[in-house]
Write a protein that holds these residues in place. Structure first.
Motif, PDB file in Angstrom:
ATOM      1  N   HIS A   7       0.882  -1.267   0.068  1.00  0.00           N
ATOM      2  CA  HIS A   7       0.111  -0.134   0.025  1.00  0.00           C
ATOM      3  C   HIS A   7       0.824   1.349  -0.108  1.00  0.00           C
ATOM      4  CE1 HIS A   7      -3.441  -2.643   1.223  1.00  0.00           C
ATOM      5  NE2 HIS A   7      -2.375  -3.094   2.223  1.00  0.00           N
ATOM      6  N   SER A   8       0.530   2.346  -0.671  1.00  0.00           N
ATOM      7  CA  SER A   8       1.280   3.568  -0.765  1.00  0.00           C
ATOM      8  C   SER A   8       0.201   4.831  -0.505  1.00  0.00           C
ATOM      9  CB  SER A   8       1.782   3.728  -2.215  1.00  0.00           C
ATOM     10  OG  SER A   8       2.719   2.655  -2.512  1.00  0.00           O
ATOM     11  N   VAL A   9       0.536   5.656   0.409  1.00  0.00           N
ATOM     12  CA  VAL A   9      -0.378   6.675   0.431  1.00  0.00           C
ATOM     13  C   VAL A   9       0.465   7.919   0.091  1.00  0.00           C
ATOM     14  CG1 VAL A   9      -1.746   7.751   2.222  1.00  0.00           C
ATOM     15  CG2 VAL A   9      -1.439   5.309   2.406  1.00  0.00           C
ATOM     16  N   PHE A  10      -0.179   8.717  -0.637  1.00  0.00           N
ATOM     17  CA  PHE A  10       0.527  10.216  -1.040  1.00  0.00           C
ATOM     18  C   PHE A  10      -0.469  11.343  -0.619  1.00  0.00           C
ATOM     19  CE2 PHE A  10       0.640   6.511  -4.093  1.00  0.00           C
ATOM     20  CZ  PHE A  10       1.832   6.436  -4.437  1.00  0.00           C
ATOM     21  N   ASN A  11       0.496  12.273  -0.554  1.00  0.00           N
ATOM     22  CA  ASN A  11      -0.287  13.849  -0.469  1.00  0.00           C
ATOM     23  C   ASN A  11      -0.975  14.168  -1.537  1.00  0.00           C
ATOM     24  OD1 ASN A  11       2.076  15.113  -1.253  1.00  0.00           O
ATOM     25  ND2 ASN A  11       2.447  15.753   0.652  1.00  0.00           N
ATOM     26  N   GLN A  12      -1.342  15.645  -1.506  1.00  0.00           N
ATOM     27  CA  GLN A  12      -1.946  16.343  -2.814  1.00  0.00           C
ATOM     28  C   GLN A  12      -0.838  16.580  -3.783  1.00  0.00           C
ATOM     29  OE1 GLN A  12      -2.076  17.398   0.433  1.00  0.00           O
ATOM     30  NE2 GLN A  12      -0.757  19.314   0.457  1.00  0.00           N
ATOM     31  N   ASP A  13       0.438  16.618  -3.389  1.00  0.00           N
ATOM     32  CA  ASP A  13       1.551  16.800  -4.082  1.00  0.00           C
ATOM     33  C   ASP A  13       2.021  15.672  -4.850  1.00  0.00           C
ATOM     34  OD1 ASP A  13       1.375  19.873  -3.688  1.00  0.00           O
ATOM     35  OD2 ASP A  13       2.549  19.230  -1.982  1.00  0.00           O
ATOM     36  N   GLY A  14       1.247  14.416  -4.416  1.00  0.00           N
ATOM     37  CA  GLY A  14       1.722  13.275  -5.261  1.00  0.00           C
ATOM     38  C   GLY A  14       3.071  12.789  -4.424  1.00  0.00           C
ATOM     39  N   LEU A  15       3.458  13.204  -3.121  1.00  0.00           N
ATOM     40  CA  LEU A  15       4.503  12.717  -2.395  1.00  0.00           C
ATOM     41  C   LEU A  15       4.130  11.524  -1.618  1.00  0.00           C
ATOM     42  CD1 LEU A  15       5.905  16.162  -1.665  1.00  0.00           C
ATOM     43  CD2 LEU A  15       6.780  14.642  -3.393  1.00  0.00           C
ATOM     44  N   LEU A  16       4.838  10.635  -1.491  1.00  0.00           N
ATOM     45  CA  LEU A  16       4.572   9.525  -0.620  1.00  0.00           C
ATOM     46  C   LEU A  16       4.574   9.826   0.737  1.00  0.00           C
ATOM     47  CD1 LEU A  16       4.050   6.186  -0.550  1.00  0.00           C
ATOM     48  CD2 LEU A  16       6.920   6.044  -0.548  1.00  0.00           C
ATOM     49  N   VAL A  17       3.777   9.737   1.440  1.00  0.00           N
ATOM     50  CA  VAL A  17       3.646   9.817   2.920  1.00  0.00           C
ATOM     51  C   VAL A  17       3.746   8.759   3.777  1.00  0.00           C
ATOM     52  CG1 VAL A  17       2.613  11.964   2.712  1.00  0.00           C
ATOM     53  CG2 VAL A  17       1.159  10.003   3.099  1.00  0.00           C
ATOM     54  N   CYS A  18       3.319   7.604   3.275  1.00  0.00           N
ATOM     55  CA  CYS A  18       3.330   6.250   3.988  1.00  0.00           C
ATOM     56  C   CYS A  18       3.335   5.056   3.282  1.00  0.00           C
ATOM     57  CB  CYS A  18       2.237   6.416   4.929  1.00  0.00           C
ATOM     58  SG  CYS A  18       1.843   4.833   6.183  1.00  0.00           S
TER      59      CYS A  18
END
Length: 155
Positions: free
Chosen positions: A129-140
């Motif tokens: 699983h990959s979680v991204f912020n609104q800028d498309g940056l991986l957060v978790c």
């Protein structure tokens, strides 16, 4: 739980396929509420403390980030599946802070799968699983094996 047949079963999780997780707006109130109950560090409770920290603002606890991910996962497909739970998490990494106002999106990638040797009605699916912020940056990101019932008998 509804009485309908689940849409997704073991057979639907094909190796290499990607499953979108939808989106989640992270509200300051949620961050503070979660932190007040489970992780009451100052940078999770107060905007000024968050800005003064290396996190750069009111930041969600990593455990809150994983909880929000779990809700996204449930809403995307898990609640409409034959999920039988998971025996644990193999890998979890918090890559960057999740701040108030962030919009999270994510995806699941199917890494592997195999039928159970001892329970022919069950299969194991290895998920990344990959979680991204609104800028498309991986957060978790995290990986684990989940258990799903087969739609039909093992063949």
């Amino acid at each position: 739980m509804s009485k309908h047949s689940p849409r997704y079963a073991y057979e639907d999780f094909t190796i290499g396929s990607e499953w979108p997780l939808g989106s989640k707006v992270v509200r300051a109130e949620e961050i503070i509420d979660f932190a007040s109950q489970f992780d009451p560090q100052p940078f999770h409770l107060d905007e000024a403390a968050g800005k003064a920290s290396v996190l750069g603002g009111l930041a969600a606890s990593g455990w809150h980030t994983v909880s929000m991910f779990m809700r996204m996962l449930c809403d995307a497909y898990l609640l409409d599946s034959t999920s039988q739970g998971a025996p644990g998490i193999d890998y979890l990494k918090w890559v960057r802070p999740v701040l108030a106002g962030d919009i999270l999106t994510g995806k699941t990638t199917i890494l592997d799968r195999r039928p159970s040797k001892s329970k022919p009605s069950l299969g194991f699916v290895k998920l990344h699983h990959s979680v991204f912020n609104q800028d498309g940056l991986l957060v978790c990101e995290l990986e684990h094996t989940a258990m799903f019932s087969l739609r039909g008998p093992a063949t």
